[in-house]
Each structure stands twice: as C-alpha cells, then as structure tokens.
Write a protein that holds these residues in place. Structure first.
Motif, PDB file in Angstrom:
ATOM      1  N   MET A   1       0.699  -1.080  -0.099  1.00 22.54           N
ATOM      2  CA  MET A   1      -0.026  -0.097  -0.106  1.00 22.54           C
ATOM      3  C   MET A   1       0.845   1.325   0.103  1.00 22.54           C
ATOM      4  O   MET A   1       1.925   1.162   0.296  1.00 22.54           O
ATOM      5  CB  MET A   1      -0.848   0.090   1.274  1.00 22.54           C
ATOM      6  CG  MET A   1      -2.011  -1.125   1.103  1.00 22.54           C
ATOM      7  SD  MET A   1      -2.976  -1.284   2.694  1.00 22.54           S
ATOM      8  CE  MET A   1      -3.941   0.431   2.622  1.00 22.54           C
ATOM      9  N   ASP A 188      -0.580  -4.637   3.309  1.00 25.19           N
ATOM     10  CA  ASP A 188       0.218  -5.384   2.404  1.00 25.19           C
ATOM     11  C   ASP A 188      -0.509  -6.838   1.888  1.00 25.19           C
ATOM     12  O   ASP A 188      -0.501  -7.251   1.008  1.00 25.19           O
ATOM     13  CB  ASP A 188       1.514  -5.887   2.595  1.00 25.19           C
ATOM     14  CG  ASP A 188       2.324  -4.521   2.826  1.00 25.19           C
ATOM     15  OD1 ASP A 188       1.945  -3.495   2.209  1.00 25.19           O
ATOM     16  OD2 ASP A 188       3.567  -4.256   3.121  1.00 25.19           O
ATOM     17  N   THR A 191      -2.882  -6.754  -0.813  1.00 31.58           N
ATOM     18  CA  THR A 191      -2.361  -6.435  -1.981  1.00 31.58           C
ATOM     19  C   THR A 191      -2.069  -7.741  -2.851  1.00 31.58           C
ATOM     20  O   THR A 191      -2.276  -8.725  -2.280  1.00 31.58           O
ATOM     21  CB  THR A 191      -1.437  -5.461  -2.166  1.00 31.58           C
ATOM     22  OG1 THR A 191      -0.184  -6.105  -1.267  1.00 31.58           O
ATOM     23  CG2 THR A 191      -1.773  -4.112  -1.309  1.00 31.58           C
ATOM     24  N   GLU A 192      -1.390  -7.608  -3.708  1.00 29.07           N
ATOM     25  CA  GLU A 192      -1.121  -8.841  -4.737  1.00 29.07           C
ATOM     26  C   GLU A 192      -0.037  -9.673  -4.262  1.00 29.07           C
ATOM     27  O   GLU A 192      -0.108 -10.922  -4.372  1.00 29.07           O
ATOM     28  CB  GLU A 192      -0.837  -8.356  -6.272  1.00 29.07           C
ATOM     29  CG  GLU A 192      -1.902  -7.547  -6.962  1.00 29.07           C
ATOM     30  CD  GLU A 192      -1.316  -7.145  -8.215  1.00 29.07           C
ATOM     31  OE1 GLU A 192      -0.177  -7.169  -8.314  1.00 29.07           O
ATOM     32  OE2 GLU A 192      -2.202  -6.776  -9.131  1.00 29.07           O
ATOM     33  N   SER A 193       0.614  -9.288  -3.440  1.00 27.20           N
ATOM     34  CA  SER A 193       1.888  -9.836  -3.009  1.00 27.20           C
ATOM     35  C   SER A 193       1.633 -10.789  -1.529  1.00 27.20           C
ATOM     36  O   SER A 193       2.420 -11.993  -1.218  1.00 27.20           O
ATOM     37  CB  SER A 193       3.297  -9.457  -2.697  1.00 27.20           C
ATOM     38  OG  SER A 193       3.545  -8.669  -4.141  1.00 27.20           O
ATOM     39  N   ARG A 218      -7.867  -9.075  -3.842  1.00 25.51           N
ATOM     40  CA  ARG A 218      -6.646  -8.294  -3.625  1.00 25.51           C
ATOM     41  C   ARG A 218      -6.598  -6.940  -4.918  1.00 25.51           C
ATOM     42  O   ARG A 218      -7.160  -7.150  -5.823  1.00 25.51           O
ATOM     43  CB  ARG A 218      -5.510  -9.340  -4.030  1.00 25.51           C
ATOM     44  CG  ARG A 218      -5.517 -10.320  -2.723  1.00 25.51           C
ATOM     45  CD  ARG A 218      -4.113 -11.044  -2.838  1.00 25.51           C
ATOM     46  NE  ARG A 218      -4.251 -12.248  -1.890  1.00 25.51           N
ATOM     47  CZ  ARG A 218      -3.093 -12.977  -1.879  1.00 25.51           C
ATOM     48  NH1 ARG A 218      -2.080 -12.940  -2.313  1.00 25.51           N
ATOM     49  NH2 ARG A 218      -3.173 -14.116  -1.077  1.00 25.51           N
ATOM     50  N   PHE A 219      -5.833  -6.148  -4.204  1.00 23.50           N
ATOM     51  CA  PHE A 219      -5.674  -5.140  -5.427  1.00 23.50           C
ATOM     52  C   PHE A 219      -4.376  -4.617  -5.507  1.00 23.50           C
ATOM     53  O   PHE A 219      -3.342  -4.924  -4.555  1.00 23.50           O
ATOM     54  CB  PHE A 219      -6.639  -3.888  -5.081  1.00 23.50           C
ATOM     55  CG  PHE A 219      -6.125  -3.247  -3.634  1.00 23.50           C
ATOM     56  CD1 PHE A 219      -5.262  -2.284  -3.489  1.00 23.50           C
ATOM     57  CD2 PHE A 219      -7.155  -3.806  -2.653  1.00 23.50           C
ATOM     58  CE1 PHE A 219      -5.086  -1.759  -2.107  1.00 23.50           C
ATOM     59  CE2 PHE A 219      -6.777  -3.232  -1.179  1.00 23.50           C
ATOM     60  CZ  PHE A 219      -5.876  -2.248  -0.985  1.00 23.50           C
ATOM     61  N   ARG A 220      -3.927  -4.010  -6.555  1.00 22.97           N
ATOM     62  CA  ARG A 220      -2.514  -3.668  -6.806  1.00 22.97           C
ATOM     63  C   ARG A 220      -2.054  -2.467  -5.853  1.00 22.97           C
ATOM     64  O   ARG A 220      -2.981  -1.381  -5.743  1.00 22.97           O
ATOM     65  CB  ARG A 220      -2.410  -3.052  -8.315  1.00 22.97           C
ATOM     66  CG  ARG A 220      -0.904  -2.998  -8.593  1.00 22.97           C
ATOM     67  CD  ARG A 220      -0.814  -2.668 -10.311  1.00 22.97           C
ATOM     68  NE  ARG A 220      -1.676  -1.679 -10.591  1.00 22.97           N
ATOM     69  CZ  ARG A 220      -1.260  -0.418 -10.929  1.00 22.97           C
ATOM     70  NH1 ARG A 220       0.009   0.082 -10.665  1.00 22.97           N
ATOM     71  NH2 ARG A 220      -2.239   0.512 -11.228  1.00 22.97           N
ATOM     72  N   THR A 221      -0.824  -2.320  -5.441  1.00 18.71           N
ATOM     73  CA  THR A 221      -0.255  -1.154  -4.627  1.00 18.71           C
ATOM     74  C   THR A 221      -0.335  -0.056  -5.601  1.00 18.71           C
ATOM     75  O   THR A 221       0.217   0.044  -6.492  1.00 18.71           O
ATOM     76  CB  THR A 221       1.022  -1.320  -3.949  1.00 18.71           C
ATOM     77  OG1 THR A 221       0.934  -2.655  -3.198  1.00 18.71           O
ATOM     78  CG2 THR A 221       1.646  -0.380  -3.463  1.00 18.71           C
ATOM     79  N   GLU A 226      -7.168   1.645  -4.243  1.00 22.16           N
ATOM     80  CA  GLU A 226      -6.253   2.177  -3.171  1.00 22.16           C
ATOM     81  C   GLU A 226      -6.517   3.914  -3.424  1.00 22.16           C
ATOM     82  O   GLU A 226      -6.752   4.555  -2.304  1.00 22.16           O
ATOM     83  CB  GLU A 226      -4.864   2.056  -2.992  1.00 22.16           C
ATOM     84  CG  GLU A 226      -4.038   2.428  -2.076  1.00 22.16           C
ATOM     85  CD  GLU A 226      -2.643   2.034  -1.783  1.00 22.16           C
ATOM     86  OE1 GLU A 226      -2.243   2.339  -0.801  1.00 22.16           O
ATOM     87  OE2 GLU A 226      -2.345   1.159  -2.576  1.00 22.16           O
TER      88      GLU A 226
END
Length: 272
Positions: A1, A188, A191-193, A218-221, A226
């Motif tokens: 994030m 975190d 998010t994706e990872s 999940r979403f991308r940082t 976001e």
C-alpha cells in the motif's frame, strides 16, 4: 500500500484504540494520550518498509533511516535463512521480519519497557520519529516544510500545550508501534503479494507463508482502488474519529463549520 494509506490506517486504528480502549477499564484518556498514541501508530505504520531500500521510510527521512535499513535488511535475511522451511522461496530481505506479527510485538515490548523505565525522553523520541515518518507518508499529497522541523514542532506542542501531554502513554506506547506495524502488514496482505504475518507458524510447509485475502479481492499497490477508495475513506475516518474521541476537537470542528456557513451565506448575499 502507499505511504498515505499506511499512515492514515495507522491513525484510524490508533485513535480507536486510545480513545475507546481505556474506557473499557474505567479510565478517561487525556487528549494528549490519545493524540500521542494515534500519531505513533500512524508513523509506525511505515516502519516495516525499512527493509526496502527505496521506501519512503528509508529514502525520504534521514541518514539514520538509511543506516537503519542497512541493518534491518540483513537481519531480516538472516532470520529468514535460519528459519525457512522446505518450500519457502526468496531472500526474506523485503516483506520479511518487519512484516510479521512476532517482529512487531518484540519491538513494541522493547519500547514499552524503555518508556516505563526512562519515561519522557523515550516518549518524546518515539513520538518525534513516528510523527516525522507519518508526515513523510503524507508528503505525496501534502508537500511542505521538512518533516523533521514539523515533527519537532508538533512534538513540542503535544507535550507543552495539549492536556495530559505524553505522560499517560508511558509503559504502553510500544503497543501503538506494534499496532501500526501490524496494520501495515495487514494492508500489504490485501495487495497482490501478501505478507508473512504468521511467521514462524508453519503453513503449507512454509514458515514465511504470504498470508493474503482471496486473490479476487486483492488489489495492486498504488492502483485505482487504493487511490480513489481506500485512501480517501481512511482520511475521512481519521477526522470523524478525532472528533468523536479527542476531547475538545468536536467543538472546534463545529465552530469551524459555523464560520464556513457564515462565509458562504455572506458570499451569497453579496452575489448578483
């Protein structure tokens, strides 16, 4: 994030815990205690990324944070190598020890012990560092004077002018550090990872298992979710909670609202 999301999520959690937690045991928290706890929680929410050489906490603070990163990364990598399981992959230098609940708890316990033993110097030092980190986390949207100068001024103001100052947080301010670090890692994890929150527990033959939400959620940082949903929602929550739990804030906001309404009404009367 993003740094702003980490800082505001830490502030929201800090305000809620410091504002409502003491009431559960019959203690009325002071404005100083609530603001100190929330500010430390907000800044500590950027601490886990000291394990990344390009993070806000590492590159945009001071030489001390750069040196801290040079210690944290090898230490995280060493712990990873000593405790990794058969199916763990990677080096463990990023999203490693600082992104675990165990690591956050250990640091928080250390600060609790130090603040209970040495008091004001530890409280002020912790508040100063975390305020500077929180300001840097917001720097992308609120650029301004050097964070160290602003943090020093705010630390002085809390101690000297806010009722209660920092004294009420002695012995438990490290809890704000722990919560801030954990809320970072939870952020975190969505998010994706993912993040190895539950180290050293073994999950699917891995001790550094990247805990995360279901992949479709999940979403991308730094992505649109976001930037346009998470960060604005957390910012609104900070102001709402501050008005609800910090003594003296609600009357100030109500007075500000009245003045804005007067200005708007006056401008309307002067219009064509």
């Amino acid at each position: 994030m993003l740094g702003v999301s980490h800082a505001t999520s830490g502030a929201v959690l800090g305000l809620a815990v410091a504002g409502y937690g003491p009431l559960l045991v019959g203690v009325e928290p002071s404005a100083g205690s609530i603001l100190t706890f929330a500010a430390v929680c907000a800044g500590a929410a950027l601490l886990p990324d000291l394990d990344h050489p390009s993070s806000t906490a590492t590159r945009h603070f001071t030489a001390a944070s750069f040196l801290a990163s040079r210690v944290v990364r090898p230490l995280s990598g060493l712990v990873y190598r000593l405790t990794r399981a058969r199916r763990d992959t990677g080096k463990g230098t990023h999203r490693g020890l600082t992104h675990t609940v165990a690591g956050a708890v250990l640091l928080g316990l250390g600060i609790n012990l130090a603040s209970a033993t040495w008091g004001t110097p530890v409280l002020l030092g912790t508040l100063f560092v975390c305020l500077a980190l929180a300001i840097k986390g917001l720097d992308a949207i609120v650029p301004g004077p050097p964070s160290l100068v602003v943090a020093a001024a705010l630390t002085f103001a809390v101690e000297q002018y806010v009722p209660g100052g920092t004294a009420g947080t002695a012995g438990w301010l490290g809890t704000a550090v722990t919560l801030g670090m954990v809320v970072h890692s939870v952020g975190d994890a969505v998010t994706e990872s993912g993040a190895p929150l539950l180290w050293p527990l073994r999950i699917r033959h891995r001790r550094w298992y990247p805990v995360g939400s279901p992949r479709p959620l999940r979403f991308r940082t730094g992505g649109r979710v976001e930037a346009w949903l998470v960060a604005p929602g957390l910012t609104v929550a900070v102001f709402v909670l501050a008005a609800l739990v910090v003594p003296g804030v609600a009357p100030v906001l109500l007075e500000l609202r009245d003045r804005v309404e007067q200005l708007v009404a006056g401008a309307a009367m002067m219009g064509p």
